[in-house]
Write an enzyme that holds these catalytic residues in place. Structure first.
Site, mmCIF file in Angstrom:
data_model
loop_
_atom_site.group_PDB
_atom_site.id
_atom_site.type_symbol
_atom_site.label_atom_id
_atom_site.label_comp_id
_atom_site.label_asym_id
_atom_site.label_seq_id
_atom_site.Cartn_x
_atom_site.Cartn_y
_atom_site.Cartn_z
ATOM 1 N N LYS A 101 -43.314 -19.836 13.632
ATOM 2 C CA LYS A 101 -42.949 -19.753 15.055
ATOM 3 C C LYS A 101 -44.116 -20.205 15.905
ATOM 4 O O LYS A 101 -45.259 -19.838 15.637
ATOM 5 C CB LYS A 101 -42.609 -18.287 15.400
ATOM 6 N N LYS A 121 -51.335 -13.511 15.869
ATOM 7 C CA LYS A 121 -50.647 -12.881 17.002
ATOM 8 C C LYS A 121 -49.365 -12.181 16.548
ATOM 9 O O LYS A 121 -49.098 -11.033 16.917
ATOM 10 C CB LYS A 121 -50.322 -13.963 18.037
ATOM 11 N N LYS A 161 -47.401 -24.413 15.537
ATOM 12 C CA LYS A 161 -47.635 -24.972 16.874
ATOM 13 C C LYS A 161 -47.343 -26.455 16.837
ATOM 14 O O LYS A 161 -47.544 -27.127 15.813
ATOM 15 C CB LYS A 161 -49.087 -24.754 17.306
#
Length: 477
Positions: free
Chosen positions: A78, A102, A114
């Site tokens: 993600k 995160k 990303k």
């Protein structure tokens, strides 16, 4: 040891190297085997692509783009997609790594990823941006870098719900599983499967995180501040989606906005700035400069050095460096952007006693609510749809019983406030608040245990959780 100018110049690190230096610093507080730590740190997959698009004038331009999948310890991976001229492979790898950590910190079951497209979106028409977005999505599809259970993009710098809708439509055109296709991206318009509250999520998460940090009495006493947000002077750099909403919620929570910065410059008023009035001024004039009653600062970065209690860098990475760190006057730096403080600058700030709330925790509100959207898309039902009216009837009945027992009527305003069933946005915001509070308390406990700064504590937390996942899965074959 204070860095000299020569030393600082010699010790410059890429974004990816900076992330890994912090990782190594935190890993030293764990007892995981080196091989396992190497696997956690490694970026598993990077896809660099170049594709042609036809401009509106008929010319052909070659676009460079990237997608990095840092960790596959959990699937899907993600992470957002940014459109910016300075996008590099190093940057997307670093940001993908931060996404892994995160997600672990806020207990969202994704690996980190990303993406980036190397363009200045302001130089392209809407139709050109659509062609770029659709072709980028097709390239991801060709290499199996997108899908509800594979890799789920989201908005980032330079992208938003519109681009996510284009990506969804392109993916759906080639998907063999239309039932789950909605979950291939998050941050979509609500009418296309988006979740209410996603747009504000990162900024609202910043607010929850700062509020939680300011509630720790011992930390506020060490900074010479009173606990709570009320009256604290705030400077926000960057008034995009994240910065604007962070500023909005912080002001609503009792903080005073004394400085605001955007690409065209910055403004300052020690007595406070009205955010909505500033935004309206910018809409009318094209700039936040020359706002009535405020002092102009020619450079956006000058706002970082303004006197304040809380500084919120919400623009791009590497905004606070060894060059300007000695002049930072804030007592708390709340990293709403990814990587706004370099590792060398952090050393200077920590020695000055500055409390740095790290990005891998503080801006996790976006991925948290993206997780809620992903779940909503897989469930095919709006949160609150099954329970809202039931809750309203239950609360109303409780109030009626109270009226019968006391013989007094409950004021109508109180009935409307109390007898309110949770709708989708209520539930999303509640889940986000719970996530940010719990995550901060976990980090705080680790910081106290090891006597480290918050960033190191957050990385220790992430490393332990990812390591546990790998150990439970085992090594194949």
């Amino acid at each position: 040891m204070q860095l000299t100018d020569a030393t600082a110049e010699a010790q410059t690190y890429s974004f990816w190297e900076q992330v890994n230096r912090v990782f190594d610093r935190a890993a030293a507080y764990t007892d995981h085997p080196k091989g396992l730590l190497d696997q956690i740190k490694a970026c598993n997959s990077v896809y660099r692509m170049e594709f042609p698009i036809k401009r509106d004038d008929g010319s052909i331009e070659v676009i460079r783009a990237y997608r990095a999948e840092h960790s596959h310890h959990k699937l899907p991976t993600k992470g957002g997609i940014r459109y910016a001229e300075n996008v590099t492979e190093d940057e997307v790898m670093a940001l993908a790594a931060l996404m892994t950590y995160k997600c672990a910190i806020v207990d969202v079951p994704f690996g980190g990823a990303k993406g980036g497209v190397k363009i200045d979106r302001r130089k392209y028409s809407e139709t050109e941006l659509e062609r770029i977005t659709r072709r980028y999505t097709f390239e991801l599809l060709r290499k199996n870098f997108i899908g509800p259970g594979i890799d789920v993009p989201a908005p980032d710098y330079g992208t938003g719900p519109r681009e996510m809708a284009w990506m969804l439509d392109t993916y759906n055109s080639f998907s063999s599983n239309p039932l789950e296709a909605l979950a291939c991206v998050t941050g979509k318009p609500v009418g296309q499967g988006g979740v209410r509250g996603r747009k504000e999520a990162t900024g609202r998460g910043v607010f929850f995180g700062v509020r939680e940090a300011c509630s720790v009495v011992e930390d506020m006493e060490a900074l010479g501040l009173q606990p709570g947000l009320s009256g604290k002077r705030v400077v926000v750099q960057g008034l995009g989606n994240v910065g604007y909403h962070a500023a909005k919620f912080l002001a609503e929570g009792g903080a005073v906005l004394v400085g605001l910065a955007e690409i065209e410059g910055a403004i300052y008023n020690p007595d406070g700035l009205d955010l909505e009035a500033v935004m309206e001024h910018r809409r009318r004039t094209g700039s936040i400069l020359n706002f009535p009653g405020a002092k102009n600062l020619e450079r956006s970065q000058d706002a970082l050095e303004l006197p304040c209690d809380i500084l919120v860098p919400a623009a791009l990475e590497n905004q606070i460096t060894v060059e300007n760190a000695p002049r930072i006057q804030a007592k708390i730096i709340a990293e709403a952007a990814n990587g706004p403080v370099t590792i060398e600058a952090e050393e200077i700030l920590l020695k000055k006693g500055v409390l740095i709330i790290p990005d891998i925790y503080l801006n996790a509100g976006g991925v948290t609510v993206s997780y809620f959207e992903w779940l909503r898309n897989l469930y095919h039902v709006r949160f609150g749809r099954l329970s809202k009216r039931f809750e309203e009837r239950t609360f109303s009945r409780i109030l009626e019983v109270i009226e019968d027992l006391t013989g007094k009527r409950v004021p109508v305003e109180l009935v409307q406030e109390v007898a309110h069933g949770a709708d989708e946005e209520d539930l999303v915001n509640s889940g986000l608040e719970e996530t940010m509070i719990n995550a901060y308390q976990e980090i705080l406990a680790i910081r106290r245990k090891h006597s480290v700064d918050l960033r190191t504590a957050a990385f220790i937390d992430a490393i332990d959780k990812v390591a546990r996942s790998y150990l439970e899965l085992g090594i194949f074959p």
